[in-house]
Design a protein around this motif. Structure first.
Motif, PDB file in Angstrom:
ATOM      1  N   LEU A  30       0.766  -1.007  -0.058  1.00 28.38           N
ATOM      2  CA  LEU A  30       0.440  -0.088   0.069  1.00 28.38           C
ATOM      3  C   LEU A  30       1.456   1.662   0.164  1.00 28.38           C
ATOM      4  O   LEU A  30       0.026   2.252  -0.072  1.00 28.38           O
ATOM      5  CB  LEU A  30      -1.118   0.260   1.263  1.00 28.38           C
ATOM      6  N   ALA A  72      -1.478  -3.643  -7.240  1.00 26.00           N
ATOM      7  CA  ALA A  72      -3.419  -4.014  -7.412  1.00 26.00           C
ATOM      8  C   ALA A  72      -3.317  -5.262  -7.464  1.00 26.00           C
ATOM      9  O   ALA A  72      -3.675  -6.259  -7.270  1.00 26.00           O
ATOM     10  CB  ALA A  72      -3.882  -2.994  -7.846  1.00 26.00           C
ATOM     11  N   ARG A  97      -2.330  -7.508  -4.822  1.00 28.27           N
ATOM     12  CA  ARG A  97      -2.475  -7.707  -3.133  1.00 28.27           C
ATOM     13  C   ARG A  97      -3.765  -8.042  -3.814  1.00 28.27           C
ATOM     14  O   ARG A  97      -5.026  -9.149  -2.398  1.00 28.27           O
ATOM     15  CB  ARG A  97      -3.236  -6.187  -2.667  1.00 28.27           C
ATOM     16  N   ARG A  98      -4.645  -8.559  -4.655  1.00 27.14           N
ATOM     17  CA  ARG A  98      -5.955  -9.609  -5.462  1.00 27.14           C
ATOM     18  C   ARG A  98      -5.579 -10.724  -5.115  1.00 27.14           C
ATOM     19  O   ARG A  98      -6.922 -11.368  -4.192  1.00 27.14           O
ATOM     20  CB  ARG A  98      -6.245  -9.198  -6.353  1.00 27.14           C
ATOM     21  N   PRO A 125     -15.826  -3.345 -11.666  1.00 22.44           N
ATOM     22  CA  PRO A 125     -16.204  -1.231 -11.928  1.00 22.44           C
ATOM     23  C   PRO A 125     -16.751  -0.861 -12.256  1.00 22.44           C
ATOM     24  O   PRO A 125     -17.332   0.692 -11.964  1.00 22.44           O
ATOM     25  CB  PRO A 125     -13.772  -0.838 -12.136  1.00 22.44           C
ATOM     26  N   VAL A 181     -10.026   1.613  -0.351  1.00 24.27           N
ATOM     27  CA  VAL A 181     -10.449   0.165   0.381  1.00 24.27           C
ATOM     28  C   VAL A 181     -10.258  -0.234  -0.249  1.00 24.27           C
ATOM     29  O   VAL A 181      -9.556  -2.097  -0.554  1.00 24.27           O
ATOM     30  CB  VAL A 181     -11.975  -0.033   1.045  1.00 24.27           C
ATOM     31  N   LEU A 182     -11.255   0.135  -2.162  1.00 26.37           N
ATOM     32  CA  LEU A 182     -10.917  -0.905  -2.985  1.00 26.37           C
ATOM     33  C   LEU A 182      -9.288  -0.873  -3.677  1.00 26.37           C
ATOM     34  O   LEU A 182      -9.271  -2.196  -4.142  1.00 26.37           O
ATOM     35  CB  LEU A 182     -11.944  -0.579  -4.335  1.00 26.37           C
ATOM     36  N   LYS A 183      -8.941  -0.328  -3.643  1.00 21.76           N
ATOM     37  CA  LYS A 183      -7.473  -0.616  -3.856  1.00 21.76           C
ATOM     38  C   LYS A 183      -6.577  -1.363  -3.181  1.00 21.76           C
ATOM     39  O   LYS A 183      -5.804  -2.500  -3.494  1.00 21.76           O
ATOM     40  CB  LYS A 183      -6.562   1.194  -3.764  1.00 21.76           C
ATOM     41  N   THR A 184      -7.382  -1.690  -1.997  1.00 23.86           N
ATOM     42  CA  THR A 184      -6.240  -2.648  -1.305  1.00 23.86           C
ATOM     43  C   THR A 184      -7.066  -3.875  -1.318  1.00 23.86           C
ATOM     44  O   THR A 184      -6.035  -4.647  -1.466  1.00 23.86           O
ATOM     45  CB  THR A 184      -6.900  -2.337   0.904  1.00 23.86           C
ATOM     46  N   LEU A 185      -8.122  -3.350  -1.454  1.00 26.18           N
ATOM     47  CA  LEU A 185      -8.567  -5.395  -2.483  1.00 26.18           C
ATOM     48  C   LEU A 185      -8.253  -5.980  -4.064  1.00 26.18           C
ATOM     49  O   LEU A 185      -8.477  -6.698  -4.529  1.00 26.18           O
ATOM     50  CB  LEU A 185     -10.045  -5.493  -2.593  1.00 26.18           C
ATOM     51  N   GLY A 186      -7.509  -4.898  -4.295  1.00 24.91           N
ATOM     52  CA  GLY A 186      -6.503  -5.326  -5.494  1.00 24.91           C
ATOM     53  C   GLY A 186      -6.974  -4.832  -7.362  1.00 24.91           C
ATOM     54  O   GLY A 186      -6.911  -4.484  -7.597  1.00 24.91           O
ATOM     55  N   MET A 187      -7.842  -3.466  -6.464  1.00 27.78           N
ATOM     56  CA  MET A 187      -8.351  -2.246  -7.568  1.00 27.78           C
ATOM     57  C   MET A 187      -6.901  -1.595  -8.550  1.00 27.78           C
ATOM     58  O   MET A 187      -6.445  -0.925  -7.939  1.00 27.78           O
ATOM     59  CB  MET A 187      -9.775  -1.468  -7.287  1.00 27.78           C
ATOM     60  N   THR A 188      -6.516  -1.910  -9.927  1.00 26.85           N
ATOM     61  CA  THR A 188      -5.563  -1.351  -9.953  1.00 26.85           C
ATOM     62  C   THR A 188      -5.866   0.872 -10.329  1.00 26.85           C
ATOM     63  O   THR A 188      -7.152   0.780  -9.933  1.00 26.85           O
ATOM     64  CB  THR A 188      -5.440  -1.707 -11.417  1.00 26.85           C
ATOM     65  N   PRO A 189      -5.183   1.111 -10.537  1.00 30.54           N
ATOM     66  CA  PRO A 189      -5.684   2.116 -10.648  1.00 30.54           C
ATOM     67  C   PRO A 189      -6.458   2.430 -12.248  1.00 30.54           C
ATOM     68  O   PRO A 189      -6.959   3.463 -12.653  1.00 30.54           O
ATOM     69  CB  PRO A 189      -4.183   3.026 -11.425  1.00 30.54           C
ATOM     70  N   GLN A 244      -8.563   0.404 -13.101  1.00 29.41           N
ATOM     71  CA  GLN A 244      -9.901  -0.118 -12.573  1.00 29.41           C
ATOM     72  C   GLN A 244     -10.262   1.506 -11.916  1.00 29.41           C
ATOM     73  O   GLN A 244     -12.240   1.355 -12.276  1.00 29.41           O
ATOM     74  CB  GLN A 244      -9.941  -1.632 -11.980  1.00 29.41           C
ATOM     75  N   ALA A 283      -3.370   3.930  -1.094  1.00 25.00           N
ATOM     76  CA  ALA A 283      -4.493   3.561  -0.459  1.00 25.00           C
ATOM     77  C   ALA A 283      -5.198   3.664   1.150  1.00 25.00           C
ATOM     78  O   ALA A 283      -5.163   4.201   1.925  1.00 25.00           O
ATOM     79  CB  ALA A 283      -4.482   2.414  -0.256  1.00 25.00           C
TER      80      ALA A 283
END
Lengths: 222, 741
Positions: free
Chosen positions: A55, A79, A82-83, B375, B641-649, B651, B734
């Motif tokens: 992060l 990103a 992290r997924r 997204p 939050v979505l970025k920590t869950l893996g949403m790319t820039p 997206q 994030a």
């Protein structure tokens, strides 16, 4: 045992002047371990967790998680990492208000492009395991603190990440719920899940972690 | 009070981007309002104002070269006599139609004070000053022109309100002037008086010039006024929308302040103060910018109105515009702030923080099952979570796209109106006759035109004044020799005349004499009385009553007006006109009809409309940007939050832009019928104001494909508004977003 987390001489400065948040930290966590990071407020615990989660980026040094050198990855690659590479549980749950519990759990799977049917089956399985299957269609505002944290843990695990990061996971729930969350983390670790837990609660660290490290003034002291 | 002031200043500083958007919106609105006001001023009796300012001539009299008595008791002031000659001016291959060249040393005598738009006035021989019409868009100060084989330098461009000459030379320029006649310009005690001037050989009264100028202008004034009013209304609505949106976004802070002890009055004062801190300098700067912009715009408008020396915007506009906009912004802020002030602290915090549930949640769930990337479904669903914010955004888009739809329609109507009046497509070439050697008369000219390669059709246009017995109103009869059905007069009802006893008429004639299509009308002309049957109504944009018929149906010999020429497909009109002019010599002059003054007026009008449209669209775009910024800021935590869950820039960008797409589509879809309705409602009103029945090409200007494209402008506007905040959201860390919580 192979190292899942490897930090080498990691420093982090938020400002040019002033003390660093992390100062030359070296740390390794083996797969299957449950490591508790302890320390007072402002010691650098959360910075450490953010760097491991990708992060944030270190000012200097290398961060490697599951064989991936995070410092060399672009934002997009971070990103993607992290997924599936990590799952994060926050103190304040950070669920999305206008999604149901099940839909919150499904978000990482959707972002990772996992098939809908498989993702739903996994979400149902996790919600059942964590004892909140009956609340799958409730919105976060309709859930208790403990239920929210269970949903957050289910969300962190949906993509079967090798590493689970937990940032003060019992900090916003009552004592009884905290006990349940701690038990859950211990159970996950017993089943092979690597856990990096950031907390200032010594009892929690003692109950959940196989190893405890202490961070003070940006340095790992024990 | 100190706490209120500190709160106002800190809010303005803390929300820097939002403050900047409010600042720019108020600034652009002030500039637009001032421009719209300037346009209204420019379109208010431009001829009369210019006539007063320039001490225009009530009577432009021409005397024989030998005349020496020029006074009469009815005369209150005079200028002249000035030696004059009618001559053709040319620059290389470019040639202007024959016009009066006057020998005059004074720029500002008692009557007919010329106003310079470029260069300087004459200081001696070898120089010429051109009228703006003669100069057109291609002849400039410093060019060399030829008049009667004499080479002259263009030293200035100056305008006479009553167009007393096409060009002016020094009185000593005898090789040009050549003693053809004398011009004397009069102011009369009674403008309608007819002074007894024995040596006068010809004259032009100011009423005729006024009629010609206003006849050209009248149909256009309502268009310009409509657009100016649109500018005022849209600016007002957008300022209210943006300011109100900014206050609604601050509900959470309002709740916190109430919890700290702010009274409802202090809440209102803090928010109105915050907006005023931004709005006052913005309105002042916008007024200055508007004034600077108004200089070239008003010059354009006044060229369009055939008068120059732009009326300056009155000083009170400089006070009224910023004061009005500041008041408006203050009131727009006070309304929602008052509402928030009356809420309990916890309610205000809740309203400012939590999205509304209910339908929004259900729609998000419904969208989640669509086979679209996550997204996109997140983005599409987000407007339903905050209906109030969505409404504010949609209003911003609605206003912007409605403006674009209406402006596009208005521009097309204006072009269609000019085309209907000028018939440039059907009659691309006009030939004016001077009667000079070598050809002499009209028949010989017509023969030359008919023989010219590229000629498709030619008709001789004659014109005569006529009266209806028993009525004092004059009417103009345009009589064509030969088939003129191809000349492109838009037929509003009935049919084109088929034989000499039939005629078609303009709306002004029908209304002035109380006749309808199918009625007979007896007219008295210099050639005798004639009775014709009106078989059709045609569009006519002049201010006089016009009847069009076959010349064979008129007695006598109506005056030759010129020739209307259609050219074969693929023929270059400019080359055709040049070749024809070479063949016609001094007898006649061919001109490309699209380059006539009327079309330059349309061009100037379109430039004005385009400028206002651009400003209003920019204001609307900023309104959208403002709401997207607020929306993105509110969702910064969720995005984190979505970025920590893996949403790319990428997206994240897609999600933020998607969140505006439905609003943009809905706003655009509503704006298209609204803009059309506004156009359909206002056009006939404008037509009535100008005394015109508008033909269908002026009214039915929207094509289905264009409407779809205009509707898509809503999506485009929303997407553009979302681009910048989407970029910020994509770049944000994030960890920072989560700390913001």
């Amino acid at each position: 045992m192979t190292d899942l987390i490897r930090l080498r001489a990691v420093s982090k400065r938020y400002e040019q002047t002033g003390p660093p948040a992390l100062d030359g930290v070296d740390l390794t966590v083996a797969a299957g371990e449950a490591v508790a990071v302890m320390g007072p407020s402002g010691s650098g615990k959360s910075t450490l967790l953010n760097l491991v989660a990708g992060l944030d980026r270190p000012t200097s040094g290398d961060v490697e998680v599951a064989g991936t050198a995070l410092t060399r990855l672009s934002e997009k690659a971070l990103a993607r990492f992290r997924r599936s590479g990590i799952g994060i549980v926050f103190q304040f749950f950070h669920l999305i208000d206008d999604l149901t519990a099940r839909d919150n759990v499904l978000v990482p799977a959707d972002l990772a492009g996992i098939g809908r049917r498989a993702a739903r089956a996994r979400a149902t399985e996790l919600l059942e395991t964590l004892g909140v299957a009956g609340r799958a269609d409730a919105y976060p505002a309709q859930l208790s603190g403990g239920e929210r944290q269970r949903v957050a843990i289910a969300r962190a695990l949906i993509n079967r990440p090798p590493l689970l990061l937990a940032d003060e996971p019992t900090g916003a729930v009552d004592a009884a719920t905290g006990e349940q969350v701690a038990e859950l983390l211990r159970e996950l670790n017993r089943n092979g899940q690597t856990v990096l837990l950031v907390t200032h609660d010594a009892d929690l660290a003692k109950r959940c972690a196989t190893r405890t490290i202490e961070v003070r003034d940006g340095r790992v002291t024990a | 009070m100190r706490a209120v002031l500190i709160a106002a200043m800190s809010s303005a500083r803390r929300r820097r981007l939002q403050s900047l958007v409010v600042f720019v919106v108020v600034l652009l609105s002030a500039a637009t309002t001032l421009l719209a006001a300037a346009l209204l001023i420019a379109s208010d009796a431009p001829f009369d104002r210019a006539f007063t300012r320039q001490h225009g001539a009530h009577l432009n009299a021409v005397f024989a070269p030998s005349a020496s008595a020029f006074d009469d008791p009815a005369v209150t002031a005079r200028s002249g006599p000035y030696p004059i000659v009618e001559a053709t001016l040319s620059k290389g291959r470019q040639q202007r139609p024959p016009g009066v060249v006057a020998g005059r040393s004074e720029q500002s005598p008692a009557v007919d004070r010329l106003e310079l738009t470029a260069g300087r006035w004459l200081t001696g021989t070898g120089q010429v000053v051109l009228s703006p019409i003669t100069a057109g868009s291609t002849w400039r100060v410093g060019d060399r022109v030829t008049v009667r084989d004499v080479d002259l330098e263009v030293v200035g461009i100056a305008s006479s309100v009553t167009a007393t000459a096409a060009a002016w030379v020094w009185p000593g320029q005898t090789d040009v002037l050549g003693g053809a006649g004398q011009q004397v310009l009069y102011r009369l005690s009674d403008p309608s008086a007819t002074p007894d001037l024995p040596g006068m050989t010809g004259s032009t009264r100011y009423e005729l010039v006024k009629l010609q100028v206003e006849g050209r202008l009248k149909p256009m004034v309502p268009f310009v006024v409509a657009f100016a009013v649109l500018g005022l209304v849209m600016s007002t609505l957008i300022v209210v929308n943006v300011v109100a949106g900014a206050v609604v976004a601050g509900y959470r802070v309002i709740g916190v302040r109430k919890a700290l002890g702010f009274t409802p009055g202090q809440v209102v004062a803090a928010y109105a103060g915050q907006i005023l801190l931004i709005a006052v300098p913005a309105a002042v700067l916008g007024t200055i910018a508007g004034r600077l912009l108004s200089v070239p715009l008003l010059a354009g408008a006044n060229t369009a109105y055939s008068v120059i020396a732009a009326p300056s915007v009155p000083w009170w506009a400089d006070v009224l515009v910023p004061a009005g906009l500041t008041l408006l912004a203050g009131l727009a802020a006070a309304g929602p702030a008052l509402r928030a002030g009356r809420l309990s602290a916890t309610r205000a915090i809740t309203m400012g923080r939590a999205p509304r549930g209910g339908h929004g949640f259900r729609i998000r769930r419904a969208l989640a099952v669509l086979p679209l990337p996550r997204p996109i479904t997140f983005g599409l669903a987000s407007p339903f979570a905050r209906p109030a914010r969505t409404a504010v955004t949609m209003v911003a888009i609605l206003l912007g796209v409605t403006t674009v739809v209406f402006a596009a329609g208005l521009s097309k109507s204006l072009i269609a109106l000019a085309a209907a009046g000028n018939r440039v497509e059907q009659v691309p070439i006009l030939v004016a006759v001077t009667g000079r050697p070598p050809l002499g008369d009209g028949d010989a000219v017509r023969a030359v035109i008919e023989d010219q390669p590229g000629t498709a059709a030619v008709t001789t246009a004659r014109e005569t004044e006529a009266r209806v017995p028993g009525s004092g109103l004059p009417l103009s009869i345009r009589a064509y020799q030969g088939d003129a059905s191809w000349t492109g007069y838009p037929l509003l009802s009935g049919r084109w005349y088929a034989e000499p006893g039939e005629a078609v008429a303009g709306a002004r004639l029908l209304s002035s004499f109380g006749v309808r299509v199918g009625d007979e009308l007896t007219v008295s002309t210099p050639g005798g009385r004639t009775t014709v049957r009106i078989v059709g109504e045609v569009f006519s944009n002049g201010s006089t009553a016009v009847m069009i018929m076959d010349a064979a149906g008129l007695g006598g010999s109506p005056g030759l007006r010129g020739f209307e020429v259609s050219i074969a497909p693929g023929t270059d009109p400019h080359a055709y006109a040049a070749n024809l002019n070479a063949a016609l010599g001094e007898t006649a002059h061919a001109q490309v009809s699209a380059e006539t003054q009327e079309n330059e007026i349309v061009t100037a009008m379109l430039a004005l409309i385009a400028t206002l449209t651009l400003l209003l669209t920019a204001v609307a775009g900023l309104g959208v940007l403002n709401t997207v910024v607020l929306e993105t800021r509110e969702r910064v935590h969720e995005i984190g939050v979505l970025k920590t869950l893996g949403m790319t820039p990428g997206q994240v960008r897609l999600m933020v832009i998607s969140s505006m797409l439905l609003i943009g589509a809905a706003g655009g879809a509503l704006a298209v019928p609204l803009g059309r309705l506004l156009h359909a409602w206002s056009l006939p009103i404008m037509g009535d104001a100008a005394g015109l029945t508008l033909p269908s090409p002026v009214l039915a200007v929207y094509r289905p494909a264009e409407l779809v494209a205009l509707g898509a402008a809503g999506i485009l506007l929303a997407a553009i508004g979302a681009l910048v905040p989407a970029g910020w959201a994509a770049r944000s860390r994030a960890s920072t977003a989560l700390r913001a919580e």
